[in-house]
Design a protein around this motif. Structure first.
Motif, PDB file in Angstrom:
ATOM      1  N   UNK A  69       0.845  -1.192   0.000  1.00 23.84           N
ATOM      2  CA  UNK A  69       0.000   0.000   0.000  1.00 23.84           C
ATOM      3  C   UNK A  69       0.885   1.249   0.000  1.00 23.84           C
ATOM      4  N   UNK A  70       1.590   1.477  -1.092  1.00 20.36           N
ATOM      5  CA  UNK A  70       2.568   2.561  -1.149  1.00 20.36           C
ATOM      6  C   UNK A  70       1.919   3.931  -1.147  1.00 20.36           C
ATOM      7  N   UNK A  71       0.754   4.042  -1.768  1.00 22.45           N
ATOM      8  CA  UNK A  71       0.157   5.358  -1.906  1.00 22.45           C
ATOM      9  C   UNK A  71      -0.463   5.869  -0.611  1.00 22.45           C
ATOM     10  N   UNK A  72      -1.157   5.001   0.102  1.00 23.03           N
ATOM     11  CA  UNK A  72      -1.883   5.440   1.290  1.00 23.03           C
ATOM     12  C   UNK A  72      -1.299   4.893   2.589  1.00 23.03           C
ATOM     13  N   UNK A  73      -0.061   4.446   2.586  1.00 25.19           N
ATOM     14  CA  UNK A  73       0.520   3.873   3.799  1.00 25.19           C
ATOM     15  C   UNK A  73       0.806   4.965   4.827  1.00 25.19           C
ATOM     16  N   UNK A  74       0.871   4.555   6.083  1.00 24.59           N
ATOM     17  CA  UNK A  74       1.252   5.449   7.166  1.00 24.59           C
ATOM     18  C   UNK A  74       2.631   5.014   7.641  1.00 24.59           C
ATOM     19  N   UNK A  75       3.660   5.794   7.377  1.00 25.71           N
ATOM     20  CA  UNK A  75       5.009   5.379   7.789  1.00 25.71           C
ATOM     21  C   UNK A  75       5.206   5.565   9.290  1.00 25.71           C
ATOM     22  N   UNK A  76       5.626   4.500   9.960  1.00 25.85           N
ATOM     23  CA  UNK A  76       5.902   4.537  11.385  1.00 25.85           C
ATOM     24  C   UNK A  76       7.395   4.349  11.614  1.00 25.85           C
ATOM     25  N   UNK A  77       7.878   4.904  12.729  1.00 31.12           N
ATOM     26  CA  UNK A  77       9.233   4.639  13.193  1.00 31.12           C
ATOM     27  C   UNK A  77       9.100   3.606  14.304  1.00 31.12           C
ATOM     28  N   UNK A  78       9.773   2.464  14.135  1.00 34.39           N
ATOM     29  CA  UNK A  78       9.670   1.385  15.110  1.00 34.39           C
ATOM     30  C   UNK A  78      10.622   1.645  16.269  1.00 34.39           C
ATOM     31  N   UNK A  79      10.084   1.543  17.486  1.00 33.48           N
ATOM     32  CA  UNK A  79      10.883   1.669  18.701  1.00 33.48           C
ATOM     33  C   UNK A  79      10.581   0.449  19.555  1.00 33.48           C
ATOM     34  N   UNK A  80      11.622  -0.285  19.920  1.00 33.79           N
ATOM     35  CA  UNK A  80      11.436  -1.491  20.722  1.00 33.79           C
ATOM     36  C   UNK A  80      11.338  -1.146  22.201  1.00 33.79           C
ATOM     37  N   UNK A  81      10.593  -2.009  22.941  1.00 34.76           N
ATOM     38  CA  UNK A  81      10.382  -1.739  24.367  1.00 34.76           C
ATOM     39  C   UNK A  81      11.686  -1.798  25.152  1.00 34.76           C
TER      40      UNK A  81
END
Length: 148
Positions: A69-81
């Motif tokens: 879903x390249x057009x409507x994706x929501x980019x997140x930054x992953x942070x581990x616990x």
């Protein structure tokens, strides 16, 4: 004004080309189709996807499985616990504290993932969290608050 009084403005309608009606018409003999060949003959002609004999595009491109879903994706930054305790301020982790310590950009959306162990009781503010990360934080006595 009535319906029978309506007409197209001058220049809006072009006369139909009368093909193959003698050389004086300007479209006689071959009627603008050139000489011989598949496109000069009557009949269906060439299909729209035909590329002149070269390998068609649907065979040249790699076949990728699945859907992105390249057009409507929501980019997140992953942070581990496991890293949260290093960036906590008074037991609280927010996107602002992570940005102030240089882990993420200030406009980034943060998703908490479950890799590592929770260092202590934390109040975590993030845009998203995995189910296992949420469970680890709550089992350690902390809480997670979803933003937006």
């Amino acid at each position: 004004m009535r319906q029978h009084e309506l007409h197209a403005p001058k220049g809006a309608r072009h006369a139909v080309r009368r093909l193959g009606r003698g050389i004086s018409s300007g479209q006689g003999k071959t009627a603008g189709r050139g000489t011989k060949g598949q496109k000069a003959r009557t009949g269906p002609g060439i299909p729209g996807w035909f590329e002149g004999g070269q390998t068609p595009i649907h065979m040249r491109i790699p076949k990728m499985r699945g859907f992105k879903n390249l057009r409507f994706r929501t980019p997140f930054v992953a942070v581990n616990v496991g890293r949260l305790v290093d960036f906590a301020v008074d037991g609280k982790v927010t996107p602002d504290t992570l940005a102030a310590k240089g882990l993420v950009r200030s406009d980034a959306k943060i998703k908490i993932l479950s890799n590592g162990e929770v260092g202590g009781k934390l109040e975590v503010h993030a845009h998203a969290a995995s189910a296992t990360a949420r469970k680890k934080i709550e089992d350690a006595g902390g809480s997670i608050v979803l933003i937006g």
